[in-house]
Every structure is written in C-alpha cells, then in structure tokens.
Design a protein around this motif. Structure first.
Motif, PDB file in Angstrom:
ATOM      1  N   THR A   1      35.172  37.959  22.141  1.00 48.36           N
ATOM      2  CA  THR A   1      34.605  36.763  22.774  1.00 48.36           C
ATOM      3  C   THR A   1      35.521  36.261  23.868  1.00 48.36           C
ATOM      4  O   THR A   1      35.061  35.889  24.962  1.00 48.36           O
ATOM      5  N   LEU A   2      36.814  36.235  23.595  1.00 42.14           N
ATOM      6  CA  LEU A   2      37.775  35.836  24.627  1.00 42.14           C
ATOM      7  C   LEU A   2      37.681  36.762  25.832  1.00 42.14           C
ATOM      8  O   LEU A   2      37.643  36.304  26.992  1.00 42.14           O
ATOM      9  N   ASN A   3      37.642  38.066  25.595  1.00 39.39           N
ATOM     10  CA  ASN A   3      37.551  39.015  26.706  1.00 39.39           C
ATOM     11  C   ASN A   3      36.262  38.828  27.500  1.00 39.39           C
ATOM     12  O   ASN A   3      36.254  38.982  28.734  1.00 39.39           O
ATOM     13  N   ASN A   4      35.166  38.491  26.806  1.00 35.28           N
ATOM     14  CA  ASN A   4      33.912  38.232  27.511  1.00 35.28           C
ATOM     15  C   ASN A   4      34.046  37.022  28.430  1.00 35.28           C
ATOM     16  O   ASN A   4      33.511  37.011  29.549  1.00 35.28           O
ATOM     17  N   VAL A   5      34.740  36.005  27.954  1.00 34.87           N
ATOM     18  CA  VAL A   5      34.975  34.812  28.777  1.00 34.87           C
ATOM     19  C   VAL A   5      35.859  35.159  29.971  1.00 34.87           C
ATOM     20  O   VAL A   5      35.588  34.749  31.119  1.00 34.87           O
ATOM     21  N   LEU A   6      36.918  35.908  29.728  1.00 35.83           N
ATOM     22  CA  LEU A   6      37.823  36.291  30.820  1.00 35.83           C
ATOM     23  C   LEU A   6      37.106  37.176  31.841  1.00 35.83           C
ATOM     24  O   LEU A   6      37.342  37.050  33.057  1.00 35.83           O
ATOM     25  N   ASP A   7      36.244  38.075  31.370  1.00 34.88           N
ATOM     26  CA  ASP A   7      35.463  38.904  32.293  1.00 34.88           C
ATOM     27  C   ASP A   7      34.553  38.030  33.153  1.00 34.88           C
ATOM     28  O   ASP A   7      34.418  38.251  34.366  1.00 34.88           O
ATOM     29  N   TYR A   8      33.945  37.039  32.532  1.00 37.44           N
ATOM     30  CA  TYR A   8      33.045  36.144  33.276  1.00 37.44           C
ATOM     31  C   TYR A   8      33.807  35.387  34.364  1.00 37.44           C
ATOM     32  O   TYR A   8      33.364  35.332  35.519  1.00 37.44           O
TER      33      TYR A   8
ATOM     34  N   GLY B   1      34.668  37.578  37.202  1.00 34.69           N
ATOM     35  CA  GLY B   1      33.561  38.238  37.882  1.00 34.69           C
ATOM     36  C   GLY B   1      33.349  39.673  37.458  1.00 34.69           C
ATOM     37  O   GLY B   1      32.696  40.441  38.172  1.00 34.69           O
ATOM     38  N   ARG B   2      33.885  40.041  36.282  1.00 31.71           N
ATOM     39  CA  ARG B   2      33.704  41.402  35.790  1.00 31.71           C
ATOM     40  C   ARG B   2      32.499  41.465  34.855  1.00 31.71           C
ATOM     41  O   ARG B   2      32.063  40.461  34.310  1.00 31.71           O
ATOM     42  N   ARG B   3      32.015  42.683  34.634  1.00 34.96           N
ATOM     43  CA  ARG B   3      30.887  42.895  33.735  1.00 34.96           C
ATOM     44  C   ARG B   3      31.206  44.031  32.780  1.00 34.96           C
ATOM     45  O   ARG B   3      31.736  45.057  33.189  1.00 34.96           O
TER      46      ARG B   3
END
Length: 331
Positions: free
Chosen positions: A310-317, A320-322
């Motif tokens: 979940t943290l990585n998903n937030v950091l990707d967002y 600007g990463r997907r």
C-alpha cells in the motif's frame, strides 16, 4: 501529505504508522468508509480503504467532491469499489495484488480441521468441565479426497497442505496450475469435484461469473458428509441455500471465514446489539458450522506485506509511476 486510512484494526495501526514514517503522515480511523463517513475524507488527496469499506457511486462522488484523487485499497479483492464510477470521476485506485498465500491457505485448512474434529464444541465443553466424547468423532483426512476450486497461489498453497496429509487431489479452475499437477492433482469438471470430494475449499475471486458459484444445485451435488470451507469471498456461496441444506442435516461441517452480507458486521463489535440478519443468526446456530470474521489473511507476515505494498502504491502515485497494482490509472 496526510493520508486518511479507514477501517484500521488496532493491530494494524502501529504497523501502518511505522511503514509510512518518513514518507507521509497517516491518520488511522477505526470507522469504515460509508456514505455517512465519506465527508471525513474532505481535503485528503489520498485515502486508504479495507475490503469492507463501501465505495459505491455516492461514496465516490462525495470523495471526489472533497478532493480525494487516489484510493489505496489494503486488500487483493476490489469488488467493493465501483471502478467505472471512479474512472469517470478521474480518480485512481490501486490494490495489493499479492501477499502471503500461506496465511489464507493455512487458515482454510484450520477451519476444515476445526469442524472435522469438533474443536469449538470440545473447547466449550471443557470450559464447563464436561469431558465427554459424545458427538466429537471426526475423520482421518489421509486417503480422502479434497476438491480445490481455484488453484492460484492460495489454492496451490492449500493443495500442498492437503498433499502433505495424504489426500487425493481434485482441482477446478479456468487455467491449470502446473505446480498442482506435479503434486498429483487431477483437474476435473466442477460437477465431478462436487460429487467426489470429502472436503471442498474455495479460492476464487468474486465477480459476476462466480457470484453464488456454490448455489442450491451445487450444494445438493455434494456428499451428505462433505466439509465445505470458504475463506475467499462470501458471495461465492448462496447462504440461504446453505442454511436450507444444513436444516436437512447435511454436511459434516462448514467453515466460513466470509459471509455475503458481512459489510457492516464483520470487523465490528455487535455483541450488545440485536441481530438483524436472520440468515446469519440461523447459520451460527448449527453445531457443525464455524463462522469467523474474515481473518484468514490476518497474520503479521501477510498484513506487513499488505501495508508495504500500500505504501509503494502511494509512492508510485505521487511519483507518477504505474504498477500492476493499479486498477484505475491516474487521469
């Protein structure tokens, strides 16, 4: 940036705060996201949700109006999110594609064995110093047949456990898993699996095609002394039909970690309230039924992986990463 996390259990709170430390502030709430609680998210660009949070069109509209642009779901399942509405509103959503499959597989096996060996009934008796064995007879699993519906990562982990106990293995899935084949699994039709299995376990996602996969006809096709375990999604089983079969005295045991109407019940303390769900109230009265509160995934290992992802998903967002976890891409 402060992130608002809904439906956080007390055990999860320190893990979430520790993971996000040094990255973003996180405010953890024990309340679930509903139409009534959605306004709390106003001013938060990113929120995090659990599988029992309801993200229908009204909730999503309220979130969008309050400035929320990203939903970080702390689960693999996402049937609680109206993805079409989220896309129309320009919101992005991400889930946890993977976490320890052993957590769910081990719990599913535990449920099956608990109803087979009457563990709950025995424990209740001994608290009252009743040490009789009447009604506690179970069965050896060695040499019997297990039917695994859904042989992905969790189904494979369950298959390995059943193989270790010396069971014959039947599988049903849209695609075969070579690892399960190597263990000796035979892929068969759903009808044959239901008819021949002594223990049936469900490990498929909930979607329109799998809604009530175990319906009245499927239940009738099962052996009268079969064991049914569902640790996946409640909607896979037609609960009303299951109650009807149980009233006829069928099945050695049923272990359910999920329930199709669990939203608004599971993860909450309802012990001081009148039970409004007549089906659930009837279900838990059967001595051969064990219902737990959607806890199969709830191990330190799995929850830790969920939070890290979940943290990585937030950091990707924010960068600007997907990734493969994105359900609705950033507009």
């Amino acid at each position: 940036m402060e992130i608002l996390a809904f439906g956080v259990q007390s055990d999860e709170r320190p893990l979430i705060q520790r993971a996000f430390a040094g990255h973003h502030d996180v405010r953890c709430l024990d309340v679930f996201l509903t139409e009534d609680t959605a306004p709390i998210a106003a001013g938060h660009e990113i929120i995090s949700t659990s599988v029992n949070c309801g993200l229908g069109h009204r909730v999503l509209q309220t979130l969008a109006a309050g400035g929320t642009q990203m939903i970080a779901q702390r689960s693999t399942g996402f049937n609680n999110i109206d993805l079409d509405v989220a896309e129309r509103l320009g919101m992005t959503a991400a889930r946890v594609s993977y976490y320890s499959p052993y957590s769910v597989a081990e719990f599913a096996w535990t449920l099956g064995m608990a109803v087979n060996r009457r563990i709950v009934r025995a424990a209740t008796r001994t608290r009252d110093f009743d040490f009789r064995l009447d009604g506690l007879m179970g069965r050896d699993m060695r040499g019997r047949t297990v039917g695994v519906i859904g042989t992905g990562k969790i189904g494979e982990a369950f298959t390995r456990i059943a193989h270790g106990f010396g069971m014959s293995l039947l599988g049903w899935d849209v695609a075969e898993n070579p690892a399960c084949r190597e263990l000796g699994m035979e892929y068969v039709s759903k009808e044959r699996l239901l008819a021949e299995s002594d223990l049936i376990t469900l490990h498929v996602p909930l979607m329109p095609a799998t809604q009530h996969l175990i319906d009245a006809a499927a239940l009738r096709a099962m052996k009268d002394d079969a064991i049914l375990v569902n640790s996946s999604r409640g909607g896979l089983v037609d609960t009303a039909a299951l109650v009807s079969e149980l009233r006829e005295g069928r099945f050695t045991g049923v272990g359910l970690d999920v329930y199709e109407a669990e939203a608004g019940l599971f993860f909450l303390d309802k012990s001081m309230e009148a039970v409004e769900d007549d089906t659930l109230a009837r279900l838990v009265t059967f001595p051969n039924v064990l219902v737990t509160s959607h806890q199969a995934y709830y191990t330190l290992d799995a929850v830790g992986q969920i939070i890290d992802t979940t943290l990585n998903n937030v950091l990707d967002y924010t960068a600007g990463r997907r990734s493969e976890n994105v359900l609705v891409p950033r507009s």
